[in-house]
Design a protein around this motif. Structure first.
Motif, short mmCIF file in Angstrom:
data_model
loop_
_atom_site.label_atom_id
_atom_site.label_comp_id
_atom_site.label_asym_id
_atom_site.label_seq_id
_atom_site.Cartn_x
_atom_site.Cartn_y
_atom_site.Cartn_z
N ASN B 89 46.85 55.16 0.95
CA ASN B 89 45.42 55.60 0.23
C ASN B 89 44.36 56.13 1.21
OD1 ASN B 89 46.67 54.30 -2.10
ND2 ASN B 89 45.51 52.53 -1.61
N GLY B 92 41.00 54.85 1.29
CA GLY B 92 40.20 54.89 0.20
C GLY B 92 39.25 56.25 0.31
N GLU B 94 41.18 59.48 0.17
CA GLU B 94 41.87 60.43 -0.44
C GLU B 94 41.41 61.18 -1.52
OE1 GLU B 94 45.63 58.84 -1.95
OE2 GLU B 94 44.72 57.32 -3.08
N ARG B 97 42.85 60.18 -6.41
CA ARG B 97 43.20 58.82 -6.46
C ARG B 97 43.92 58.79 -7.64
NH1 ARG B 97 41.25 54.39 -3.09
NH2 ARG B 97 39.86 53.35 -4.56
N GLU B 99 47.25 58.15 -9.95
CA GLU B 99 48.54 57.33 -9.76
C GLU B 99 49.53 57.94 -10.93
OE1 GLU B 99 50.53 54.42 -7.55
OE2 GLU B 99 48.53 53.73 -8.34
N ARG B 115 42.90 56.51 -11.52
CA ARG B 115 42.12 55.40 -10.62
C ARG B 115 40.63 55.52 -10.47
NH1 ARG B 115 44.99 50.55 -9.09
NH2 ARG B 115 47.15 51.02 -8.57
N ARG B 116 40.13 54.42 -10.36
CA ARG B 116 38.59 54.26 -9.73
C ARG B 116 38.62 55.26 -8.96
NH1 ARG B 116 36.42 51.65 -6.13
NH2 ARG B 116 34.01 50.98 -6.40
#
Lengths: 373, 174
Positions: B89, B92, B94, B97, B99, B115-116
């Motif tokens: 990741n 955090g 990237e 995010r 998936e 994703r959050r």
């Protein structure tokens, strides 16, 4: 249709009755196991949550299907600190039997909540067995004997259901590991090997070269084809052993302990905490109850001394955790020097003792739970 | 029908989480009663073994030469077993995010799960955390590399035969 469903219901009822009978543990034995369980946790496996403080929320990546998805980041520091200090106190209560049902459930649930956050770095670990055992056995009568503040007695049916459920959950967990392995490992091809895939990677890349691991390199690789099939058969057949008889269930437990001992010695993967799941079915203390009762009667100071010692170990955890994440007492004391790591040595001893006790339990007469007797 | 109903409920409780994991490993629920299968194999006729590793590489603060970072100290207090996943990741940082869920055994098309996304403030906090970790190891706090390499070793002697860089990603912290 109704008759068919009724027949199925009867078959399930009979099968479940067998499972209950095969896994039955007396309240006395389970209460003594509760003390072993708590001590093992406090000395070697007390979870540490303190390190979860001050982790940047950008790293928060919870499993998609988990409670973590409802949160926006790691929990606040104060929650982590409270959980970190509360856990040894709850485990102390379980050990000495201060409302062990309530404190056991609280301890297990607290761990499931905090580990949801710990497993939000993108990887789920699978070390849940002790917590599952704690949660399930808390509903049994394991807190009603040898306890400072005993639990209210559950019905004998509830008590025996707890052990049957725990055993079912454990064999199911093993089944999930074996099913996919079967597809790949049972290939009747001597040129490929699953066990060695674990071994080579661990030995050469992760430094798992202690105990008997070097011996593996001296053995013809084709020999380990047996290990592949044995592991798959063991993992997939738990249900059969569980339902057949009390003796066969104990035999499966011996295989389980031997499986873990082999993994510790050859692969240096110990999973020593699994004993907290198997142990309640292995450790039989029946012959000790009278001696323990006589000892407690003759030595009035025995109980206060024992409770104080357990309290001291919990207090050390709490004290450590006030300004640091804390340690595992036993392994923290035994630092790694030359030779095999203490964790592997202790795990090997634990699995060896478990095998001896499980073999000894095979010679005991089958225990009948009250509903069947 | 009490026993049949209980049996169905327990089967669903145990089986559904496992079924989710089987059809899409990324959907493995937590908590669930599932053990990992670890079903990989090796060819025993091969006298060598290749495995992938993730390494973190910084730049010496004085010479700017590449310097392998010590993962335990760099991640502290996070256990090193999570390194591969954190690196995946990009710690955090990237840009994407999302998936993508690929289903096995089912003919469902892949689904993208949003994703959050960390806020700008969280990204700033993350970069500061990484900078401090780099400086602790006497490296420049400006950037570091996530390097994936493949190492081939001899299973007879244990010696490294070949090591090649598979991919690398530079994480800029400015």
């Amino acid at each position: 249709m109704k008759r068919l469903l009724r027949s199925i219901d009867d078959i399930i009822a009979a099968a479940w009755q067998r499972v209950k009978s095969n896994t039955f543990v007396t309240p006395e034995d389970s209460s003594l196991f509760r003390i072993f369980f708590g001590l093992y946790f406090l000395l070697s496996h007390t979870p540490r949550y303190g390190w979860l403080n001050d982790i940047p929320d950008a790293l928060y990546y919870p499993p998609i299907v988990s409670m973590g998805i409802f949160f926006d980041g790691f929990p606040p520091g104060i929650f982590v600190q409270i959980a970190n200090i509360a856990q040894p106190i709850l485990l102390f209560c379980v050990t000495v039997g201060i409302k062990a049902r309530l404190t056991g459930i609280a301890s297990a649930l607290l761990n499931f909540v905090v580990t949801t956050f710990i497993f939000s770095f993108g990887k789920i670990d699978h070390s849940f067995t002790p917590w599952l055992a704690l949660l399930v056995l808390s509903f049994s009568n394991w807190g009603t004997r040898y306890a400072v503040l005993p639990d209210k007695q559950s019905t004998s049916s509830t008590h025996s259901n707890c052990f049957a459920f725990l055993a079912t959950f454990m064999v199911f967990a093993m089944f999930t590991a074996g099913l996919e392995k079967a597809k790949f490992w049972v290939d009747f091809d001597l040129s490929t090997n699953g066990f060695l895939s674990w071994f080579y990677l661990g030995y050469f890349s992760l430094g798992r070269d202690e105990m008997l691991a070097p011996l593996v390199l001296k053995i013809d690789p084709r020999f380990f084809e047996i290990a592949d099939y044995t592991a798959v058969v063991f993992e997939l057949t738990g249900f059969l052993f569980l339902i057949f008889s009390q003796r066969s269930w104990r035999l499966w437990l011996i295989l389980a302990c031997a499986f873990h001992l082999a993994n510790t010695l050859l692969l240096n993967i110990s999973f020593h905490f699994q004993i907290l799941g198997y142990g309640v079915f292995i450790f039989r203390f029946s012959s000790f109850h009278q001696k323990i009762a006589a000892f407690i009667e003759s030595k009035r100071a025995a109980i206060p001394t024992f409770v104080s010692l357990v309290a001291a170990s919990a207090a050390i955890h709490v004290y450590q955790r006030i300004d640091s994440p804390g340690t595992s007492l036993l392994f923290g004391l035994l630092s790694k020097g030359e030779g095999p790591s203490p964790r592997l040595i202790i795990a090997s001893i634990v699995w060896l003792l478990a095998i001896v006790m499980a073999v000894a339990s095979l010679r005991l007469k089958d225990e009948k739970h009250p509903e069947k007797a | 029908m009490k026993h049949l109903a209980t049996f169905c409920a327990v089967s669903a409780f145990l089986g559904l989480p496992y079924a989710l994991k089987v059809v899409a490993p990324v959907l493995e629920p937590y908590p669930a009663i599932i053990f990992p299968s670890g079903h990989s194999k090796v060819d025993i006729n091969d006298t060598d073994l290749t495995y992938s590793r993730v390494a973190l590489v910084g730049f010496d603060k004085d010479t700017l030469a590449e310097k392998q970072l010590e993962p335990r100290a760099f991640l502290k207090p996070i256990p090193t077993q999570y390194l591969t996943y954190l690196a995946k990741n990009e710690f955090g940082l990237e840009a994407d995010r999302n998936e993508t869920i690929h289903f096995r055994y089912l003919s469902f098309p892949p689904r993208t799960f949003e994703r959050r996304k960390p806020s700008q403030e969280e990204i700033g906090e993350m970069k500061q955390w990484l900078r401090e970790k780099l400086i602790e190891q006497n490296c420049s706090g400006e950037r570091f590399i996530i390097r994936r390499s493949k190492t081939t070793i001899s299973t007879e002697t244990g010696e490294t035969i070949k090591r090649e860089i598979h991919s690398e990603k530079t994480i800029a912290l400015n």
